[in-house]
Design a protein around this motif. Sequence first.
Motif, PDB file in Angstrom:
ATOM      1  N   LEU A 194      35.151  31.275  45.733  1.00  0.00           N
ATOM      2  CA  LEU A 194      36.281  30.945  46.592  1.00  0.00           C
ATOM      3  C   LEU A 194      36.630  32.193  47.404  1.00  0.00           C
ATOM      4  CD1 LEU A 194      38.459  29.281  43.818  1.00  0.00           C
ATOM      5  CD2 LEU A 194      37.344  28.044  45.685  1.00  0.00           C
ATOM      6  N   ASP A 195      37.398  32.015  48.483  1.00  0.00           N
ATOM      7  CA  ASP A 195      37.837  33.205  49.215  1.00  0.00           C
ATOM      8  C   ASP A 195      39.109  33.779  48.614  1.00  0.00           C
ATOM      9  OD1 ASP A 195      35.803  33.295  51.263  1.00  0.00           O
ATOM     10  OD2 ASP A 195      36.654  31.414  51.960  1.00  0.00           O
ATOM     11  N   THR A 196      40.007  32.868  48.238  1.00  0.00           N
ATOM     12  CA  THR A 196      41.299  33.315  47.702  1.00  0.00           C
ATOM     13  C   THR A 196      41.773  32.310  46.656  1.00  0.00           C
ATOM     14  OG1 THR A 196      42.449  32.091  49.426  1.00  0.00           O
ATOM     15  CG2 THR A 196      42.047  34.394  49.868  1.00  0.00           C
TER      16      THR A 196
ATOM     17  N   ALA B  72      57.113  43.399  38.797  1.00  0.00           N
ATOM     18  CA  ALA B  72      55.941  43.821  38.022  1.00  0.00           C
ATOM     19  C   ALA B  72      54.759  42.892  38.309  1.00  0.00           C
ATOM     20  CB  ALA B  72      56.272  43.824  36.534  1.00  0.00           C
ATOM     21  N   VAL B  73      55.047  41.614  38.456  1.00  0.00           N
ATOM     22  CA  VAL B  73      53.974  40.661  38.775  1.00  0.00           C
ATOM     23  C   VAL B  73      53.403  40.979  40.155  1.00  0.00           C
ATOM     24  CG1 VAL B  73      53.449  38.247  39.266  1.00  0.00           C
ATOM     25  CG2 VAL B  73      54.896  38.814  37.314  1.00  0.00           C
ATOM     26  N   PHE B  74      54.282  41.205  41.112  1.00  0.00           N
ATOM     27  CA  PHE B  74      53.794  41.532  42.461  1.00  0.00           C
ATOM     28  C   PHE B  74      52.914  42.786  42.424  1.00  0.00           C
ATOM     29  CE2 PHE B  74      57.575  39.252  44.644  1.00  0.00           C
ATOM     30  CZ  PHE B  74      56.821  38.107  44.804  1.00  0.00           C
ATOM     31  N   ALA B  75      53.412  43.818  41.740  1.00  0.00           N
ATOM     32  CA  ALA B  75      52.663  45.081  41.707  1.00  0.00           C
ATOM     33  C   ALA B  75      51.297  44.873  41.059  1.00  0.00           C
ATOM     34  CB  ALA B  75      53.461  46.137  40.938  1.00  0.00           C
ATOM     35  N   LYS B  76      51.304  44.141  39.980  1.00  0.00           N
ATOM     36  CA  LYS B  76      50.061  43.890  39.261  1.00  0.00           C
ATOM     37  C   LYS B  76      49.021  43.230  40.175  1.00  0.00           C
ATOM     38  CE  LYS B  76      48.958  40.677  35.606  1.00  0.00           C
ATOM     39  NZ  LYS B  76      49.615  39.863  34.582  1.00  0.00           N
ATOM     40  N   TRP B  77      49.456  42.251  40.947  1.00  0.00           N
ATOM     41  CA  TRP B  77      48.510  41.532  41.813  1.00  0.00           C
ATOM     42  C   TRP B  77      48.141  42.327  43.050  1.00  0.00           C
ATOM     43  CZ3 TRP B  77      45.722  37.171  40.773  1.00  0.00           C
ATOM     44  CH2 TRP B  77      45.994  36.580  39.531  1.00  0.00           C
ATOM     45  N   GLN B  78      49.126  43.057  43.594  1.00  0.00           N
ATOM     46  CA  GLN B  78      48.817  43.871  44.768  1.00  0.00           C
ATOM     47  C   GLN B  78      47.765  44.927  44.421  1.00  0.00           C
ATOM     48  OE1 GLN B  78      50.148  43.786  48.256  1.00  0.00           O
ATOM     49  NE2 GLN B  78      50.165  41.740  47.397  1.00  0.00           N
TER      50      GLN B  78
ATOM     51  N   ASP C  77      40.815  45.598  47.216  1.00  0.00           N
ATOM     52  CA  ASP C  77      39.378  45.879  47.370  1.00  0.00           C
ATOM     53  C   ASP C  77      38.496  45.026  46.447  1.00  0.00           C
ATOM     54  OD1 ASP C  77      40.008  47.838  49.202  1.00  0.00           O
ATOM     55  OD2 ASP C  77      40.198  49.370  47.632  1.00  0.00           O
ATOM     56  N   LYS C  78      39.074  44.143  45.680  1.00  0.00           N
ATOM     57  CA  LYS C  78      38.253  43.361  44.749  1.00  0.00           C
ATOM     58  C   LYS C  78      38.319  41.878  45.048  1.00  0.00           C
ATOM     59  CE  LYS C  78      38.633  46.582  40.922  1.00  0.00           C
ATOM     60  NZ  LYS C  78      39.972  47.222  40.954  1.00  0.00           N
ATOM     61  N   GLY C  79      39.311  41.485  45.786  1.00  0.00           N
ATOM     62  CA  GLY C  79      39.493  40.070  46.096  1.00  0.00           C
ATOM     63  C   GLY C  79      40.530  39.992  47.196  1.00  0.00           C
ATOM     64  N   TRP C  80      41.284  38.934  47.235  1.00  0.00           N
ATOM     65  CA  TRP C  80      42.289  38.811  48.287  1.00  0.00           C
ATOM     66  C   TRP C  80      43.437  37.961  47.781  1.00  0.00           C
ATOM     67  CZ3 TRP C  80      42.899  41.728  52.379  1.00  0.00           C
ATOM     68  CH2 TRP C  80      43.738  41.310  53.425  1.00  0.00           C
ATOM     69  N   ASN C  81      44.665  38.405  48.006  1.00  0.00           N
ATOM     70  CA  ASN C  81      45.840  37.693  47.516  1.00  0.00           C
ATOM     71  C   ASN C  81      46.310  36.581  48.443  1.00  0.00           C
ATOM     72  OD1 ASN C  81      47.043  38.735  44.968  1.00  0.00           O
ATOM     73  ND2 ASN C  81      46.887  40.715  46.035  1.00  0.00           N
ATOM     74  N   SER C  82      47.045  35.658  47.893  1.00  0.00           N
ATOM     75  CA  SER C  82      47.792  34.672  48.675  1.00  0.00           C
ATOM     76  C   SER C  82      49.266  34.933  48.402  1.00  0.00           C
ATOM     77  CB  SER C  82      47.473  33.254  48.214  1.00  0.00           C
ATOM     78  OG  SER C  82      46.092  33.046  48.213  1.00  0.00           O
ATOM     79  N   LEU C  83      50.072  34.866  49.443  1.00  0.00           N
ATOM     80  CA  LEU C  83      51.495  35.157  49.279  1.00  0.00           C
ATOM     81  C   LEU C  83      52.310  33.888  49.503  1.00  0.00           C
ATOM     82  CD1 LEU C  83      51.510  38.357  51.551  1.00  0.00           C
ATOM     83  CD2 LEU C  83      51.120  38.282  49.070  1.00  0.00           C
ATOM     84  N   TYR C  84      53.046  33.476  48.501  1.00  0.00           N
ATOM     85  CA  TYR C  84      53.912  32.300  48.692  1.00  0.00           C
ATOM     86  C   TYR C  84      55.101  32.344  47.757  1.00  0.00           C
ATOM     87  CZ  TYR C  84      52.256  30.138  44.317  1.00  0.00           C
ATOM     88  OH  TYR C  84      51.978  29.879  42.987  1.00  0.00           O
ATOM     89  N   TYR C  85      56.206  31.762  48.198  1.00  0.00           N
ATOM     90  CA  TYR C  85      57.342  31.505  47.325  1.00  0.00           C
ATOM     91  C   TYR C  85      57.502  29.998  47.121  1.00  0.00           C
ATOM     92  CZ  TYR C  85      59.728  36.119  47.130  1.00  0.00           C
ATOM     93  OH  TYR C  85      60.086  37.425  46.871  1.00  0.00           O
ATOM     94  N   GLU C  86      57.075  29.235  48.128  1.00  0.00           N
ATOM     95  CA  GLU C  86      57.332  27.795  48.091  1.00  0.00           C
ATOM     96  C   GLU C  86      56.059  27.004  48.341  1.00  0.00           C
ATOM     97  OE1 GLU C  86      60.502  26.432  50.652  1.00  0.00           O
ATOM     98  OE2 GLU C  86      61.846  28.059  50.044  1.00  0.00           O
TER      99      GLU C  86
END
Length: 561
Positions: free
Chosen positions: A279-281, A308-314, A319-328
């Motif tokens: 998958l891409d993300t 802490a969750v945000f920091a962990k994922w950021q 450089d290893k994958g790519w995040n998705s950002l969502y609240y809703e």
Amino acid sequence: MDGIRTRWYKDAFIYQIYPRSFCDSNGDGVGDIRGIISKLDYLKELGVNAVWLSPCYKSPNDDNGYDISDYRDIMDEFGTLEDWKEMVAGMHERGIKLIMDLVVNHTSDEHPWFIESRKGKDNPYRDYYIWRKGKGKDGKKPPNNWTSRFGGSAWEYDEASGEWYLHLFTKKQPDLNWDNPKVRKEVQDIVRYWLDLGVDGFRCDVITYISKREGLPDGKFNIGAVGDEHFTHGPNIHKYLNELFTEVLSKYDCMTVGEAAGVTIEQAQLYTDESRGELDTVFMFEHVEVDRYFRMFPKKLSLPRLKAVFAKWQLGLRDKGWNSLYYENHDQPRSLKRFTGDYGNLRKEAAKMLAISLYMQQGTPYVYQGQEIGMTNYPFKSLDEHKDVVIRYVRKALGVFEPLLRKVVLKVMNIRGRDNARTPMQWSAQENAGFTSGTPWINVNPNYKEINVEAELADPDSILNFYKKLIAFRKNNDIIKYGNYKENYASHKDIYCYERWWHGEKLFVLCNFKNKPVEFKATKDLAYETCELKLHNYGYDRTAPEDMVLRPYEAMVFLIK
Ligand code: GLC
Ligand code: CA
């Protein structure tokens, strides 16, 4: 651009449309494709360059389109394939890409494959689904103890053949058997069909559930999710995804985002590592579970945990994958109040603060319809007002205790319920918020007279106009796209403060999550020559991240060189 895969999604700002509730063009109370067509200029002006469209395929709507009976055609209520083609053309003309929902863990029980499959053990389609003999002398007990994600057993008995079929969601959503190569081939054909029609990507519904452990062993005790360990990131998941990628996705300039409840950083790295071709993300869920017990029951939000969750994922996907950002999204309640607490008359400030807190991070941002105008949860007064199929399961599970527990359940559903996000989009102060000229399929939030697109467009200081500014600011911003991430004051319970930097430039992001003034002490090691205030939710009257008393929900972004 067949054959050349670009990473366009890294520059995308994606708008999610839940078609049933977006815009109704013909007065039947249900949103539709022509409704979407009429709002394409709105999306363009907002500045988004991609749309994720929740399912619009033929469906008996047991789970609002997440139960598909024909993967190659459009739901009658939504319009025709011709309308859909016009919609895609209109999007592409405006520089907006289209991501379709791909729901292939299960079909509808009204899909021709399942209708055939149900006809008997010898039917050629029998093995498209997961059929098993039951337990007990007469086989009248389910084959194992797995539970449906909506509650109750994940198995349904079929009198005619004396066997059971697996459904991880409602019994009208039988799970496909991905171990059958024919099923995988069918999925490839469906994906190719839509890509050839011009689709730019897929949001892959509950994709991490497709591979079930051989033998389907009993699951361990797990509130609301028995069996999880045997089908979430199951044994062949990476193989199956890689096959789909190699056979089809790799040949198109498209993107995928996998819905991945319970995914860890390590797994997300595997799914999204470009060299592996899966998958891409992915959509992770950790940040929308920090205010839940057992992923279910509401608990008070702790900002340090969220951060802490945000920091962990950021840091973890850097450089290893790519995040998705969502609240809703269509499964989550509205983000206001949930993440901000009681905002009183500071709805605007709170909504803008939330936008800043999330969208300066690295990853592909998603905004869900209505979020950009600060829509809120619906004030449900009774369980009958909840239309979501989930409520049927909840009520069934409560049985005779329902009257007794009704108040509590209503309270939980009002906080958690998916229908909070599914009330009609509020376009104007006219009747039914301008969503429909008929009777809406689900109630309009009574606050539409104040909260609506028309009012937001007219107010230069509105949430909507702030989103436009923020989206424009993100565009081609290399610091946001590539920059490192560092958090300050990680344990502060009201302030979220992080830095992004890239090639000598830095973004300094400062958010007050509290509805009261909070004192901020300048970070000591921050040296700079110039400092520019780029985004602010209060009058643009700050000059630098120095000692200050932050106003309620105050949030700002500085560009520092
Ligand atoms: C996903 C969808 C949700 C649906 C479920 C079953 O979680 O987002 O709306 O109910 O899958 O398809
Ligand atoms: Ca309609």
